[in-house]
Structure formats: C-alpha cells, structure tokens
Design an enzyme around this catalytic site. Structure first.
Site, PDB file in Angstrom:
ATOM      1  N   GLY A  19       0.844  -1.187   0.000  1.00 45.74           N
ATOM      2  CA  GLY A  19       0.000   0.000   0.000  1.00 45.74           C
ATOM      3  C   GLY A  19       0.877   1.234   0.000  1.00 45.74           C
ATOM      4  N   CYS A  20       0.417   2.276   0.607  1.00 42.46           N
ATOM      5  CA  CYS A  20       1.138   3.543   0.664  1.00 42.46           C
ATOM      6  C   CYS A  20       2.518   3.350   1.288  1.00 42.46           C
ATOM      7  CB  CYS A  20       0.328   4.540   1.493  1.00 42.46           C
ATOM      8  SG  CYS A  20       1.196   6.066   1.831  1.00 42.46           S
ATOM      9  N   PHE A  21       3.547   3.803   0.607  1.00 40.61           N
ATOM     10  CA  PHE A  21       4.898   3.595   1.143  1.00 40.61           C
ATOM     11  C   PHE A  21       5.179   4.435   2.378  1.00 40.61           C
ATOM     12  CE2 PHE A  21       6.485   5.915  -2.950  1.00 40.61           C
ATOM     13  CZ  PHE A  21       6.092   7.165  -2.491  1.00 40.61           C
ATOM     14  N   TRP A  22       4.383   5.468   2.655  1.00 41.28           N
ATOM     15  CA  TRP A  22       4.553   6.206   3.907  1.00 41.28           C
ATOM     16  C   TRP A  22       4.278   5.275   5.091  1.00 41.28           C
ATOM     17  CZ3 TRP A  22       0.980  10.953   2.629  1.00 41.28           C
ATOM     18  CH2 TRP A  22       1.563  11.721   1.621  1.00 41.28           C
ATOM     19  N   CYS A  23       3.228   4.456   4.969  1.00 43.65           N
ATOM     20  CA  CYS A  23       2.873   3.509   6.024  1.00 43.65           C
ATOM     21  C   CYS A  23       3.921   2.410   6.156  1.00 43.65           C
ATOM     22  CB  CYS A  23       1.528   2.844   5.731  1.00 43.65           C
ATOM     23  SG  CYS A  23       0.105   3.930   5.797  1.00 43.65           S
TER      24      CYS A  23
END
Length: 184
Positions: A19-23
C-alpha cells in the site's frame, strides 16, 4: 548479500509493496536489524517515474519500500510476518481507501531463497486467514527511489491528516504486537 568485515554487519535487501509507502516505511524503520528503508517504485515500464506518473496508474509501478536488513539480527521470515500483519494481503490493488495498481501487495524477491521463504510465509498466512492471499510474488525489478519529500514522511509530518488517520493507529497496533522486535 554483502558483508562489512570491520563491523561484521551482514546485509540483505527485499522490496515490499504493502500500500502507501509512507505507512510501510514507518513500520519497518523502527525494527531492530533493519539498516535502511527507502520508499520508491518498482515493477513498471517507465524509467525513473515521478509520484504523479505512478499515481496516474499508467506506468505499471507499485509503491514499495526497499528494506536493507541484517539477517543475523532479523531474518526475512520475521520481516515478512510483520509485513503481512501490517497490511491487508487479501485485497487486489487496494489498501483501505487507497485504490489503484500502485497499492498492490507485492514482494519483489531478490533471489530463489527469498522466493522460497516468501511462498512459505504466504502459504501460512493464507491458512491462518482461511482465504486467498492476493500478494504478488515477483522477481527482482529495478528500484526507483521516490522523491526526497516522501522519505521518512511520517516522522517529519506526524500531524498531517493521512498520518494521523491511517499511519498513527497502524503504528500503535504494530508497536504493541511487535514490541520485542523494536530497536531501543
């Protein structure tokens, strides 16, 4: 795998799309034995894509993190267990409200041993969940680092809306479950 003989640090790399690479970056950074986590893009057909291009869903890239780790401290199987516990591996091209091919669950295996370990963990997760795992098991691919503003995003922007609504709760749950794996 490489070795630094002065400090006897071994390193191995795996690329994970969850999913989102920030997470995903935020989950792996605090783990003991993780040497570096870099957000970026892999698996597509455009050289050096931008975030906007990847979000446009035409490049074929997946948002990933490249995780460099010391397998003497944390092994790939443990990293993958954390990976599967911190995202939904049963949805295709989706993590919560984040929808699109760039949010695919994927493991880019760097060699045959990683692929074997990943398949073993996927099989165990599917059995535990009692439903199919949609995580793509892929061969090594070119890695394109994300723009600098994406690096260490959560640590630099903890009050940003997405960080508060999505990442903070995920990290709280992760820290509770995996406290024994966290660096001091």
């Amino acid at each position: 795998m490489s070795a630094n003989y002065k400090g006897m640090i071994m390193s191995e790399t795996v690329m994970l799309g969850g999913g989102c690479f920030w997470c995903t970056e935020s989950v792996f950074l605090p783990l003991r034995g993780v040497l570096q986590v870099t957000p970026g893009y892999a698996g597509g057909h455009v050289d050096n894509p931008s975030y906007e291009q990847v979000c446009g869903k035409q490049t074929g890239h997946i948002e990933v993190v490249r995780v460099e780790f010391d397998p003497n401290i944390i092994d790939l199987e443990t990293l993958l267990q954390v990976f599967f516990a911190t995202h939904d591996p049963t949805t295709v091209d989706r993590q919560g409200a984040d929808v699109g091919p760039q949010y695919a669950s994927a493991i880019f295996c760097q060699n045959a041993a990683q692929k074997e370990t990943a398949q073993k963990v996927i099989d165990a997760v599917a059995q535990q969940l009692e439903e199919p795992v949609a995580t793509r098991l892929l061969d090594a691919a070119l890695f394109w680092p994300a723009e600098q503003y994406h690096h260490n995003f959560y640590a630099r922007n903890p009050t940003q809306g997405y960080c508060q609504a999505v990442i903070s709760p995920k990290l709280a749950k992760f820290r509770k479950r995996y406290a024994s794996l966290l660096a001091a």
